[in-house]
Design an enzyme around this catalytic site. Structure first.
Site, PDB file in Angstrom:
ATOM      1  NE  ARG A  53      -0.467   1.803   3.521  1.00  0.00           N
ATOM      2  CZ  ARG A  53       0.707   2.435   3.653  1.00  0.00           C
ATOM      3  NH1 ARG A  53       1.829   1.757   3.899  1.00  0.00           N
ATOM      4  NH2 ARG A  53       0.801   3.739   3.549  1.00  0.00           N
ATOM      5  CB  ALA A  55       0.387   7.032  -3.699  1.00  0.00           C
ATOM      6  NE  ARG A  95      -6.170   0.849  -1.712  1.00  0.00           N
ATOM      7  CZ  ARG A  95      -5.540   1.411  -0.675  1.00  0.00           C
ATOM      8  NH1 ARG A  95      -4.238   1.230  -0.519  1.00  0.00           N
ATOM      9  NH2 ARG A  95      -6.198   2.153   0.187  1.00  0.00           N
ATOM     10  CD  GLN A 200      -3.276   2.935   6.772  1.00  0.00           C
ATOM     11  OE1 GLN A 200      -3.878   3.265   7.789  1.00  0.00           O
ATOM     12  NE2 GLN A 200      -3.895   2.798   5.616  1.00  0.00           N
ATOM     13  CG  ASP A 241      -3.172   8.194  -1.438  1.00  0.00           C
ATOM     14  OD1 ASP A 241      -3.021   8.618  -0.287  1.00  0.00           O
ATOM     15  OD2 ASP A 241      -2.892   7.034  -1.789  1.00  0.00           O
ATOM     16  CG  ASN A 251      -2.447  11.732   2.634  1.00  0.00           C
ATOM     17  OD1 ASN A 251      -1.921  10.830   1.984  1.00  0.00           O
ATOM     18  ND2 ASN A 251      -2.104  11.980   3.880  1.00  0.00           N
ATOM     19  CE  LYS A 252      -5.154   5.805   4.477  1.00  0.00           C
ATOM     20  NZ  LYS A 252      -6.205   5.043   3.722  1.00  0.00           N
TER      21      LYS A 252
END
Ligand code: MRU
Length: 366
Positions: A53, A55, A95, A200, A241, A251-252
């Protein structure tokens, strides 16, 4: 850099031409288990299951998937071009948010297209995976140097999710800045958001910082506001990302909240990303597809049910931070501050061919 991020042999993506080895990120930090991918389908499964995982890492891995598909088709006497396009189409679906995936697949298709015969297509694709890994090291190192130069000596930095070697196959982006900055005596301490629901930060960033000997404190996501507004954080650095043409960043999930808190507290908010994470086709963040993951990830922590089993739950994996909340984009072609459409366009144009999605597409059309 004389030493690559303090852990010279840390290579979580190992390309061996006939197969790909991935350090399984679902098993960390409890176990260092490796997954072997022999086919494009194995690669697609590894990306979907988040064994790999981040990007840039999923882009490189997907390119390896195309290389494996081409090799298998050649070996079996099937049409190599058809196999490449079918594998790229399948891998593209794995994804949706990180644009590095589309970028790497487009590069793989472009590289194969200009080769005269099946054998050279197979060779060129295998070489591309090595090249992408080498380019990622160079890119991460450029980001690390540029980002560390923005920080005060003794900086206490807060980060979110995992943007380290695990996420790029090399040094890392935001975490690369932090590790390089620590080696230079610039970064003194790191606050690591646990990054619910997939954790993460707790599972991967804490593990990477521990291995690299960087002092850190793991905090619950809900504690970040308190640490930031009480003067314990000098800068926030996260990854991306996808960066839209106007500088909005996906992003996350949780990144947007940090940016809002940073603006309130007057703390700089930096986004570190290579040009391969920029998507100039997308005018602003509202057009970025956001992956919706299983509600079960929210109902459970580390696999253990913590909510009623049938609790309705939503699980968007990413959010979008508007450009106006970002102090600077730290890229592999320099710092863009403040991020504006014209500065972003100029920086991406300055990157070499294949540096960003738009450039890879231009190359493909040529
Ligand atoms: O869902 P993930 O773990 O793949 O999300 C990763 C992130 O949001 C990272 O911040 C981003 O990919 C940058 S990695 C250098």
């Amino acid at each position: 850099m004389t030493e690559r991020g303090g852990t010279p042999e840390f290579r979580p993506i190992v390309w061996q031409g006939e197969h790909l080895l991935l350090l399984d990120q679902t098993a960390l930090p409890q176990a260092e288990r490796w997954v072997t991918c022999r086919t494009a389908e194995d690669v697609a499964a590894a990306i979907k299951e988040m064994r790999v995982r981040g990007a840039p890492a999923i882009g490189i891995t997907a390119a390896a998937g195309v290389a494996l598909a081409a090799r298998q088709a050649w070996h079996d006497g099937h049409d190599v071009d058809e196999a490449i396009d079918a594998a790229a189409a399948m891998l593209r679906q794995t994804r949706p948010t990180a644009v590095n995936l589309a970028w790497a697949l487009e590069r793989a298709q472009a590289v194969a297209r200009v080769q005269p015969d099946p054998a050279t297509k197979v060779q060129a694709l295998a070489a591309l995976v090595d090249q992408l890994l080498a380019e990622q090291w160079a890119s991460d190192e450029a980001i690390a140097r540029a980002g560390a130069a923005l920080l005060p000596r003794g900086a206490r930095v807060l980060t979110h999710c995992n943007t380290g070697g695990l996420a790029t196959g090399a040094l890392g982006t935001a975490l690369g800045i932090i590790r390089w900055g620590h080696q230079q005596g610039i970064v003194a301490h790191v606050y690591v958001d646990e990054s619910r629901p997939w954790l993460q930060g707790a599972r991967l960033t804490a593990w990477e910082l521990g291995r690299a000997g960087v002092p850190y404190t793991l905090i619950a996501d809900a504690a970040a506001a308190s640490f930031i507004t009480s003067g314990q954080v000098d800068a926030i650095i996260v990854g991306a990302d996808r960066v839209a043409a106007n500088g909005d960043v996906a992003n996350k999930i949780g990144t947007l909240g940090l940016a809002i808190i940073a603006a309130y507290a007057g703390v700089p908010f930096y986004v570190a990303a290579p040009c391969s994470s920029f998507d100039l086709h997308v005018p602003d963040g509202s057009a970025i597809p956001i992956e919706q993951r299983s509600p079960d990830e929210v109902r459970r922590v580390g696999g253990v049910l913590v909510a009623p089993p049938d609790a309705p739950a939503a699980n968007p994996a990413f959010d979008v931070t508007p450009a106006k909340l970002i102090t600077a984009l730290v890229t592999d072609v320099g710092v863009i501050s403040p991020p504006t459409p014209d500065r972003i366009a100029a920086a991406v144009a300055a990157g070499g061919p294949s540096h960003s999605r738009l450039r890879a597409e231009e190359e493909m059309r040529a």
